[in-house]
Design a protein around this motif. Structure first.
Motif, PDB file in Angstrom:
ATOM      1  N   LYS A 101      14.773  92.134  26.850  1.00  0.00           N
ATOM      2  CA  LYS A 101      15.950  92.704  27.523  1.00  0.00           C
ATOM      3  C   LYS A 101      17.238  92.063  26.999  1.00  0.00           C
ATOM      4  O   LYS A 101      18.231  92.749  26.775  1.00  0.00           O
ATOM      5  CB  LYS A 101      15.848  92.530  29.044  1.00  0.00           C
ATOM      6  CG  LYS A 101      14.871  93.471  29.685  1.00  0.00           C
ATOM      7  CD  LYS A 101      14.815  93.255  31.193  1.00  0.00           C
ATOM      8  CE  LYS A 101      13.836  94.187  31.850  1.00  0.00           C
ATOM      9  NZ  LYS A 101      13.750  93.968  33.300  1.00  0.00           N
ATOM     10  N   ARG A 102      17.206  90.733  26.814  1.00  0.00           N
ATOM     11  CA  ARG A 102      18.376  90.042  26.244  1.00  0.00           C
ATOM     12  C   ARG A 102      18.671  90.555  24.845  1.00  0.00           C
ATOM     13  O   ARG A 102      19.831  90.772  24.484  1.00  0.00           O
ATOM     14  CB  ARG A 102      18.134  88.534  26.205  1.00  0.00           C
ATOM     15  CG  ARG A 102      18.279  87.834  27.537  1.00  0.00           C
ATOM     16  CD  ARG A 102      17.941  86.351  27.471  1.00  0.00           C
ATOM     17  NE  ARG A 102      18.713  85.617  26.492  1.00  0.00           N
ATOM     18  CZ  ARG A 102      18.340  84.417  26.013  1.00  0.00           C
ATOM     19  NH1 ARG A 102      17.227  83.854  26.421  1.00  0.00           N
ATOM     20  NH2 ARG A 102      19.096  83.806  25.129  1.00  0.00           N
ATOM     21  N   ALA A 103      17.611  90.743  24.052  1.00  0.00           N
ATOM     22  CA  ALA A 103      17.785  91.232  22.686  1.00  0.00           C
ATOM     23  C   ALA A 103      18.405  92.617  22.673  1.00  0.00           C
ATOM     24  O   ALA A 103      19.352  92.883  21.917  1.00  0.00           O
ATOM     25  CB  ALA A 103      16.444  91.239  21.950  1.00  0.00           C
ATOM     26  N   VAL A 104      17.909  93.510  23.510  1.00  0.00           N
ATOM     27  CA  VAL A 104      18.441  94.876  23.568  1.00  0.00           C
ATOM     28  C   VAL A 104      19.911  94.854  23.948  1.00  0.00           C
ATOM     29  O   VAL A 104      20.743  95.544  23.343  1.00  0.00           O
ATOM     30  CB  VAL A 104      17.626  95.743  24.561  1.00  0.00           C
ATOM     31  CG1 VAL A 104      18.334  97.049  24.873  1.00  0.00           C
ATOM     32  CG2 VAL A 104      16.226  96.015  23.999  1.00  0.00           C
ATOM     33  N   CYS A 105      20.257  94.036  24.936  1.00  0.00           N
ATOM     34  CA  CYS A 105      21.655  93.920  25.371  1.00  0.00           C
ATOM     35  C   CYS A 105      22.538  93.431  24.224  1.00  0.00           C
ATOM     36  O   CYS A 105      23.621  93.974  23.986  1.00  0.00           O
ATOM     37  CB  CYS A 105      21.735  92.985  26.566  1.00  0.00           C
ATOM     38  SG  CYS A 105      23.401  92.766  27.202  1.00  0.00           S
ATOM     39  N   LEU A 106      22.072  92.431  23.490  1.00  0.00           N
ATOM     40  CA  LEU A 106      22.859  91.900  22.370  1.00  0.00           C
ATOM     41  C   LEU A 106      22.964  92.899  21.224  1.00  0.00           C
ATOM     42  O   LEU A 106      24.020  93.031  20.607  1.00  0.00           O
ATOM     43  CB  LEU A 106      22.265  90.580  21.890  1.00  0.00           C
ATOM     44  CG  LEU A 106      22.476  89.403  22.827  1.00  0.00           C
ATOM     45  CD1 LEU A 106      21.606  88.218  22.411  1.00  0.00           C
ATOM     46  CD2 LEU A 106      23.946  89.001  22.852  1.00  0.00           C
ATOM     47  N   PHE A 107      21.865  93.600  20.916  1.00  0.00           N
ATOM     48  CA  PHE A 107      21.933  94.637  19.871  1.00  0.00           C
ATOM     49  C   PHE A 107      22.956  95.707  20.254  1.00  0.00           C
ATOM     50  O   PHE A 107      23.746  96.158  19.426  1.00  0.00           O
ATOM     51  CB  PHE A 107      20.563  95.296  19.656  1.00  0.00           C
ATOM     52  CG  PHE A 107      19.634  94.544  18.735  1.00  0.00           C
ATOM     53  CD1 PHE A 107      20.044  94.113  17.479  1.00  0.00           C
ATOM     54  CD2 PHE A 107      18.330  94.295  19.120  1.00  0.00           C
ATOM     55  CE1 PHE A 107      19.177  93.436  16.628  1.00  0.00           C
ATOM     56  CE2 PHE A 107      17.454  93.615  18.278  1.00  0.00           C
ATOM     57  CZ  PHE A 107      17.877  93.182  17.035  1.00  0.00           C
TER      58      PHE A 107
END
Length: 153
Positions: A127-133
């Motif tokens: 979820k953190r990765a998706v938000c940052l992408f």
């Protein structure tokens, strides 16, 4: 090397790390570890250089440790830092028997081609990765990247 750096600043530490990295990436990583440095002590260029080194050497656990030390202000400073942070988070939440290099082949990742772990920690990292992408993509929205590419050649 830190002894030789008078009035250490994040810029100087980053420059020292990047110079060592240019000469020998293993030496740069050893110096970083031996000096007991944290990624938050580096200027953004050094932070990106460190993350790129850890990605290239596939040191995923250390990369996750460093990413978790970044503060929100660090991530807000550059889209590149957001992207590499998201990339590391994505690799770490993969199945343990899957090589990280498979993920580095490209984004987006299709679940059927790249099954992720489904434990709570991995879902949180994803979820953190998706938000940052997404925020990195939003940062670049409206930029004429083709003209930037041509001007850098």
């Amino acid at each position: 090397m830190r002894i030789f750096l008078k009035n250490t600043s994040s810029e100087r530490l980053s420059a020292a790390f990047m110079l060592l990295n240019k000469y020998d990436s293993n030496l740069a990583l050893s110096w970083f570890e031996d000096a007991n440095l944290s990624i938050s002590e580096l200027f953004v260029d050094g932070q990106i250089s460190l993350l790129m080194l850890l990605i290239n050497q596939q040191c995923w656990d250390q990369a996750l440790t460093e990413v978790n030390q970044l503060i929100q202000e660090d991530l807000l400073s550059t889209s590149t830092l957001k992207y590499f942070t998201a990339l590391i988070l994505s690799v770490v939440c993969r199945l343990q028997n899957q090589p990280g290099s498979q993920l580095l082949a490209g984004v987006p990742i299709l679940v059927r081609n790249f099954p992720f772990k489904s434990d709570i920690d991995s879902i949180s990292l994803r979820k953190r990765a998706v938000c940052l992408f997404r925020t990195a993509a939003n940062d670049l929205e409206g930029n004429d990247l083709e003209s930037v590419r041509k001007s850098s050649v």
